[in-house]
Every structure is written in structure tokens, then in C-alpha cells.
Design a protein around this motif. Structure first.
Motif, PDB file in Angstrom:
ATOM      1  N   VAL A 128     -21.899  -6.263  20.885  1.00  0.00           N
ATOM      2  CA  VAL A 128     -20.023  -7.259  20.506  1.00  0.00           C
ATOM      3  C   VAL A 128     -19.935  -8.862  19.863  1.00  0.00           C
ATOM      4  O   VAL A 128     -19.675  -9.895  19.089  1.00  0.00           O
ATOM      5  N   TRP A 129     -19.979  -9.606  21.540  1.00  0.00           N
ATOM      6  CA  TRP A 129     -20.221 -10.575  22.345  1.00  0.00           C
ATOM      7  C   TRP A 129     -21.784 -11.442  21.397  1.00  0.00           C
ATOM      8  O   TRP A 129     -21.564 -13.009  21.202  1.00  0.00           O
ATOM      9  N   THR A 130     -22.284 -11.188  21.463  1.00  0.00           N
ATOM     10  CA  THR A 130     -23.765 -11.275  20.296  1.00  0.00           C
ATOM     11  C   THR A 130     -23.013 -11.398  19.424  1.00  0.00           C
ATOM     12  O   THR A 130     -23.956 -12.941  18.896  1.00  0.00           O
ATOM     13  N   GLY A 131     -22.342 -11.075  18.505  1.00  0.00           N
ATOM     14  CA  GLY A 131     -22.217 -11.132  17.525  1.00  0.00           C
ATOM     15  C   GLY A 131     -21.404 -12.353  17.059  1.00  0.00           C
ATOM     16  O   GLY A 131     -21.258 -12.559  16.222  1.00  0.00           O
ATOM     17  N   LEU A 132     -20.227 -12.089  18.242  1.00  0.00           N
ATOM     18  CA  LEU A 132     -19.417 -13.363  18.443  1.00  0.00           C
ATOM     19  C   LEU A 132     -20.217 -14.654  18.738  1.00  0.00           C
ATOM     20  O   LEU A 132     -19.799 -15.791  18.632  1.00  0.00           O
ATOM     21  N   SER A 133     -21.156 -15.172  19.128  1.00  0.00           N
ATOM     22  CA  SER A 133     -22.183 -16.269  19.751  1.00  0.00           C
ATOM     23  C   SER A 133     -22.876 -16.757  18.385  1.00  0.00           C
ATOM     24  O   SER A 133     -22.603 -16.463  16.807  1.00  0.00           O
ATOM     25  N   PRO A 134     -22.829 -18.506  18.422  1.00  0.00           N
ATOM     26  CA  PRO A 134     -23.465 -19.088  16.998  1.00  0.00           C
ATOM     27  C   PRO A 134     -24.700 -18.811  17.134  1.00  0.00           C
ATOM     28  O   PRO A 134     -25.281 -18.659  18.331  1.00  0.00           O
ATOM     29  N   VAL A 183     -14.586 -16.348  29.429  1.00  0.00           N
ATOM     30  CA  VAL A 183     -15.426 -15.356  30.343  1.00  0.00           C
ATOM     31  C   VAL A 183     -15.388 -14.450  30.173  1.00  0.00           C
ATOM     32  O   VAL A 183     -14.580 -13.441  28.501  1.00  0.00           O
ATOM     33  N   PHE A 184     -16.873 -13.337  30.333  1.00  0.00           N
ATOM     34  CA  PHE A 184     -16.969 -12.254  30.263  1.00  0.00           C
ATOM     35  C   PHE A 184     -17.926 -11.816  31.693  1.00  0.00           C
ATOM     36  O   PHE A 184     -18.554 -13.205  31.696  1.00  0.00           O
ATOM     37  N   GLY A 185     -18.200 -11.244  31.939  1.00  0.00           N
ATOM     38  CA  GLY A 185     -18.760  -9.845  32.645  1.00  0.00           C
ATOM     39  C   GLY A 185     -19.363  -8.331  31.694  1.00  0.00           C
ATOM     40  O   GLY A 185     -18.960  -7.823  30.983  1.00  0.00           O
ATOM     41  N   HIS A 186     -20.382  -8.643  32.144  1.00  0.00           N
ATOM     42  CA  HIS A 186     -21.277  -7.600  32.410  1.00  0.00           C
ATOM     43  C   HIS A 186     -21.688  -6.152  32.788  1.00  0.00           C
ATOM     44  O   HIS A 186     -22.219  -6.857  34.356  1.00  0.00           O
ATOM     45  N   SER A 227      -6.508 -16.152  33.391  1.00  0.00           N
ATOM     46  CA  SER A 227      -5.965 -17.436  33.279  1.00  0.00           C
ATOM     47  C   SER A 227      -6.599 -18.572  31.789  1.00  0.00           C
ATOM     48  O   SER A 227      -6.146 -19.154  31.654  1.00  0.00           O
ATOM     49  N   ILE A 228      -7.527 -17.762  31.857  1.00  0.00           N
ATOM     50  CA  ILE A 228      -8.089 -18.048  30.299  1.00  0.00           C
ATOM     51  C   ILE A 228      -8.629 -17.072  29.943  1.00  0.00           C
ATOM     52  O   ILE A 228      -8.611 -15.854  30.196  1.00  0.00           O
ATOM     53  N   PRO A 229      -9.166 -17.434  28.257  1.00  0.00           N
ATOM     54  CA  PRO A 229      -9.497 -16.059  27.220  1.00  0.00           C
ATOM     55  C   PRO A 229     -10.445 -15.166  27.873  1.00  0.00           C
ATOM     56  O   PRO A 229     -11.681 -15.634  28.667  1.00  0.00           O
ATOM     57  N   TYR A 230     -10.527 -13.631  27.872  1.00  0.00           N
ATOM     58  CA  TYR A 230     -11.414 -12.951  28.397  1.00  0.00           C
ATOM     59  C   TYR A 230     -12.251 -11.767  27.480  1.00  0.00           C
ATOM     60  O   TYR A 230     -11.332 -11.106  27.111  1.00  0.00           O
ATOM     61  N   PHE A 231     -13.118 -11.891  27.581  1.00  0.00           N
ATOM     62  CA  PHE A 231     -13.798 -11.115  26.593  1.00  0.00           C
ATOM     63  C   PHE A 231     -14.274  -9.433  27.194  1.00  0.00           C
ATOM     64  O   PHE A 231     -15.106  -9.961  28.241  1.00  0.00           O
ATOM     65  N   SER A 232     -14.410  -8.564  26.694  1.00  0.00           N
ATOM     66  CA  SER A 232     -14.137  -7.158  27.822  1.00  0.00           C
ATOM     67  C   SER A 232     -15.606  -6.769  27.051  1.00  0.00           C
ATOM     68  O   SER A 232     -15.223  -6.229  26.584  1.00  0.00           O
ATOM     69  N   PHE A 282     -21.687  -4.926  36.245  1.00  0.00           N
ATOM     70  CA  PHE A 282     -20.729  -4.969  37.672  1.00  0.00           C
ATOM     71  C   PHE A 282     -20.263  -6.761  37.735  1.00  0.00           C
ATOM     72  O   PHE A 282     -19.889  -6.705  38.370  1.00  0.00           O
ATOM     73  N   GLY A 283     -21.037  -7.234  36.238  1.00  0.00           N
ATOM     74  CA  GLY A 283     -20.655  -8.855  36.637  1.00  0.00           C
ATOM     75  C   GLY A 283     -18.768  -8.975  35.889  1.00  0.00           C
ATOM     76  O   GLY A 283     -18.671  -9.719  36.276  1.00  0.00           O
ATOM     77  N   GLU A 284     -18.323  -7.832  35.988  1.00  0.00           N
ATOM     78  CA  GLU A 284     -16.786  -7.896  35.526  1.00  0.00           C
ATOM     79  C   GLU A 284     -16.122  -8.234  37.003  1.00  0.00           C
ATOM     80  O   GLU A 284     -15.438  -8.666  36.732  1.00  0.00           O
ATOM     81  N   MET A 285     -16.641  -8.065  38.160  1.00  0.00           N
ATOM     82  CA  MET A 285     -16.177  -8.424  38.934  1.00  0.00           C
ATOM     83  C   MET A 285     -15.672 -10.083  39.715  1.00  0.00           C
ATOM     84  O   MET A 285     -14.559 -10.630  39.559  1.00  0.00           O
ATOM     85  N   ALA A 286     -16.896 -10.511  38.841  1.00  0.00           N
ATOM     86  CA  ALA A 286     -17.011 -12.050  38.986  1.00  0.00           C
ATOM     87  C   ALA A 286     -16.256 -12.876  37.755  1.00  0.00           C
ATOM     88  O   ALA A 286     -15.641 -13.187  38.240  1.00  0.00           O
ATOM     89  N   ALA A 287     -16.517 -11.868  36.666  1.00  0.00           N
ATOM     90  CA  ALA A 287     -15.993 -12.968  35.927  1.00  0.00           C
ATOM     91  C   ALA A 287     -14.607 -13.077  35.691  1.00  0.00           C
ATOM     92  O   ALA A 287     -13.025 -13.585  34.956  1.00  0.00           O
ATOM     93  N   GLY A 288     -13.599 -11.436  36.642  1.00  0.00           N
ATOM     94  CA  GLY A 288     -12.494 -11.568  36.620  1.00  0.00           C
ATOM     95  C   GLY A 288     -11.448 -12.074  38.106  1.00  0.00           C
ATOM     96  O   GLY A 288     -10.669 -13.033  37.983  1.00  0.00           O
ATOM     97  N   TYR A 289     -12.528 -12.874  38.316  1.00  0.00           N
ATOM     98  CA  TYR A 289     -12.292 -13.925  39.887  1.00  0.00           C
ATOM     99  C   TYR A 289     -12.659 -15.318  39.271  1.00  0.00           C
ATOM    100  O   TYR A 289     -11.566 -16.219  38.970  1.00  0.00           O
ATOM    101  N   ALA A 290     -13.266 -15.388  38.378  1.00  0.00           N
ATOM    102  CA  ALA A 290     -13.205 -16.716  36.973  1.00  0.00           C
ATOM    103  C   ALA A 290     -12.257 -16.783  36.798  1.00  0.00           C
ATOM    104  O   ALA A 290     -12.074 -18.261  36.256  1.00  0.00           O
ATOM    105  N   ALA A 291     -11.770 -15.974  36.120  1.00  0.00           N
ATOM    106  CA  ALA A 291     -11.019 -15.687  35.212  1.00  0.00           C
ATOM    107  C   ALA A 291      -9.024 -15.561  35.747  1.00  0.00           C
ATOM    108  O   ALA A 291      -7.854 -15.752  35.509  1.00  0.00           O
ATOM    109  N   ASN A 292      -9.157 -15.868  37.621  1.00  0.00           N
ATOM    110  CA  ASN A 292      -8.117 -15.269  38.380  1.00  0.00           C
ATOM    111  C   ASN A 292      -7.393 -14.579  37.905  1.00  0.00           C
ATOM    112  O   ASN A 292      -6.503 -14.173  38.646  1.00  0.00           O
ATOM    113  N   ILE A 293      -8.384 -13.422  37.579  1.00  0.00           N
ATOM    114  CA  ILE A 293      -7.261 -11.824  37.654  1.00  0.00           C
ATOM    115  C   ILE A 293      -6.994 -11.257  39.439  1.00  0.00           C
ATOM    116  O   ILE A 293      -6.759 -10.964  39.748  1.00  0.00           O
ATOM    117  N   CYS A 294      -8.607 -11.367  39.452  1.00  0.00           N
ATOM    118  CA  CYS A 294      -8.862 -11.380  41.441  1.00  0.00           C
ATOM    119  C   CYS A 294      -8.974 -11.678  41.808  1.00  0.00           C
ATOM    120  O   CYS A 294      -9.502 -13.439  41.740  1.00  0.00           O
TER     121      CYS A 294
END
Length: 251
Positions: free
Chosen positions: A245-251, A80-83, A212-217, A85-97
Motif C-alpha cells: 500500500v505504501w509502495t503504491g503511494l510512493s512517487p 514515518v512508517f515502520g515495517h 506528532s507527524i503523519p504516521y502510515f501504518s 518490528f520497525g514500528e517501534m522506532a517509527a513510534g519513537y520518531a513520531a513521538n508516540i513512544c
């Protein structure tokens, strides 16, 4: 999309309703009943949906609702990663928050950012950082706010500089668009609210967990597995987004 899902998908509607109950506790009103978001009825002031105090929490409602909907369908996140304000929901998806931590933080983040509303502007441009940098150097209080791709940037700064650079890029036949935003997020113009924000976030994010899952910041431009505290959260407001940076990691 939010209204359609709310009316037709039970898991999404249930998630939105739970989030709205938490939001009521924070704010004293409902995004559904009082503002007219997600439900079938519009609110008394249709333009209220464009106010930062409601737009930002609504985005978190929507994103958490999508996470819950897909979880119920058996679709889980591998990473998961969040752009921004999307980091809030990304944190929820990764069970951080927890949901409560996300909604409380979203409410106060939006409330605090109202203090800088009207103090800046942002624009999207289709050019490289090398092309835009000389223009930034010749204008006061202008920064690259987000790297969206090799030739896709978001700029932030004061109104006068944004307008001047827009005019110059238009003369160069470089695509640019001034965004309908009255603040310069992801720039040093956010510094004035740092102390208050960090004080509040320290309370709302107390007890956050490791992912709980890989998180890209997109704040650091790296994979991250710890340190999702109040300082990191404010860095996501003041610092530039490293989306390319994430775009560069994408296939």
C-alpha cells in the motif's frame, strides 16, 4: 554499519549507550558488553547475534540511533512508517513512544516470541498473490505474511508446507527463498502468545501519545493518528504487513 557508526559518530554512540542502559534494567545484561553488538569487541558467542532475543532489540537500538543521529544533524521526519518490528522506532520518531517504552516493549516482545521459535518458517517469493493463492489453498497452515509489492510477497507457515511450495515454485521457475527464520511472523501461528503479549504491552506502552507527524501504518495499510495500544502492537505481530500500500503511494 552499526559498529561503524558506534565507533565514529558521537550522537549515534550516545543513543546506543542510553538504550543499552534501559535494556540492562529489563534483561540483566548488555547487548554491547555481553553480546558484542555495536562495540569494537565481539561477544563470547558470535552466533548469539542471530538469536531473536538479541536481534530484535538490536534492530530497535539501531533504528532509534539513526533517528537520534539525524535529529542532531537537523534532519527531521516529515512522515514515518515502520515495517514489522520497525514500528517501534517509527513510534519513537513520531513521538508516540518514549525510548524506554520502545526498549521495554522490544525486550518483552523478543522474549515472548522465543516461545514460538521453531514452530514455523517464512519465505520470499516473486509472484503475485493471485499466482500464489492456489498453492496456499492446497497446503495446510500457509498464509501471505507480507505484501511487499505487486510481485513480491513474504509467506509464512509450517515447515512442511513452506518446503513443498518452494519446490513447486522452483519447478515453475519462480524465484523463491526460504528465510533463515524459525517462526512464521505475521500469521495466525502467533496467536498462542497473544494473551501474554497483550498483558505485557499494556504495561510497557501505558501513556503512549498521539503522533506528532503523519504516521502510515503497515498493519492497517492506512494513515493512523490514534490507538497505538497493546492490541495494535500485537496485531503487528500476528497480522500481515501491508507494505505494498505504501509502495503504491510512493512517487
Amino acid at each position: 554499519m552499526g559498529k561503524t557508526l558506534y565507533l565514529n559518530v558521537e550522537s549515534f554512540r550516545r543513543s546506543i549507550d542510553v538504550s543499552d542502559l534501559i535494556y540492562r534494567e529489563c534483561s540483566g545484561h548488555s547487548l554491547i558488553d555481553d553480546i558484542g553488538l555495536f562495540g569494537s569487541a565481539d561477544g563470547p558467542n558470535p552466533m548469539a547475534v542471530y538469536e531473536i532475543a538479541y536481534t530484535l532489540p538490536a534492530l530497535v537500538f539501531l533504528q532509534i540511533g539513526l533517528v537520534d543521529m539525524y535529529r542532531e544533524l537537523g534532519v527531521s521526519c516529515a512522515a514515518v512508517f515502520g515495517h514489522s518490528f520497525g514500528e517501534m522506532a517509527a513510534g519513537y520518531a513520531a513521538n508516540i513512544c518514549t525510548r524506554k517504552q520502545c526498549i521495554q516493549t522490544a525486550y518483552h516482545r523478543a522474549r515472548i516470541l522465543r516461545q514460538v521459535d521453531g514452530r514455523g518458517a517464512m519465505m520470499a517469493v516473486s509472484c503475485s498473490s493471485e499466482h500464489i493463492q492456489p498453492l496456499l489453498d492446497n497446503h495446510e497452515k500457509m498464509w501471505i505474511a507480507a505484501y511487499n509489492g505487486p510481485n513480491s510477497l513474504t509467506l509464512g507457515g509450517v515447515h512442511e508446507s513452506i518446503t513443498s511450495i518452494s519446490n513447486e515454485l522452483t519447478k515453475q521457475n519462480v524465484f523463491n527463498r526460504i528465510l533463515k527464520i524459525n517462526s512464521a511472523y505475521h500469521t495466525p501461528l502467533m496467536t498462542s502468545v497473544r494473551a501474554e503479549a497483550i498483558s505485557i504491552f499494556k504495561q510497557t506502552l501505558a501513556g503512549y501519545a498521539v503522533p506528532s507527524i503523519p504516521y502510515f501504518s503497515t498493519v492497517t495499510g492506512q494513515w493512523k493518528d490514534a490507538g497505538f495500544d497493546e492490541n495494535y502492537t500485537f496485531d503487528g505481530i500476528e497480522g500481515r504487513d501491508q507494505n505494498s500500500v505504501w509502495t503504491g503511494l510512493s512517487p
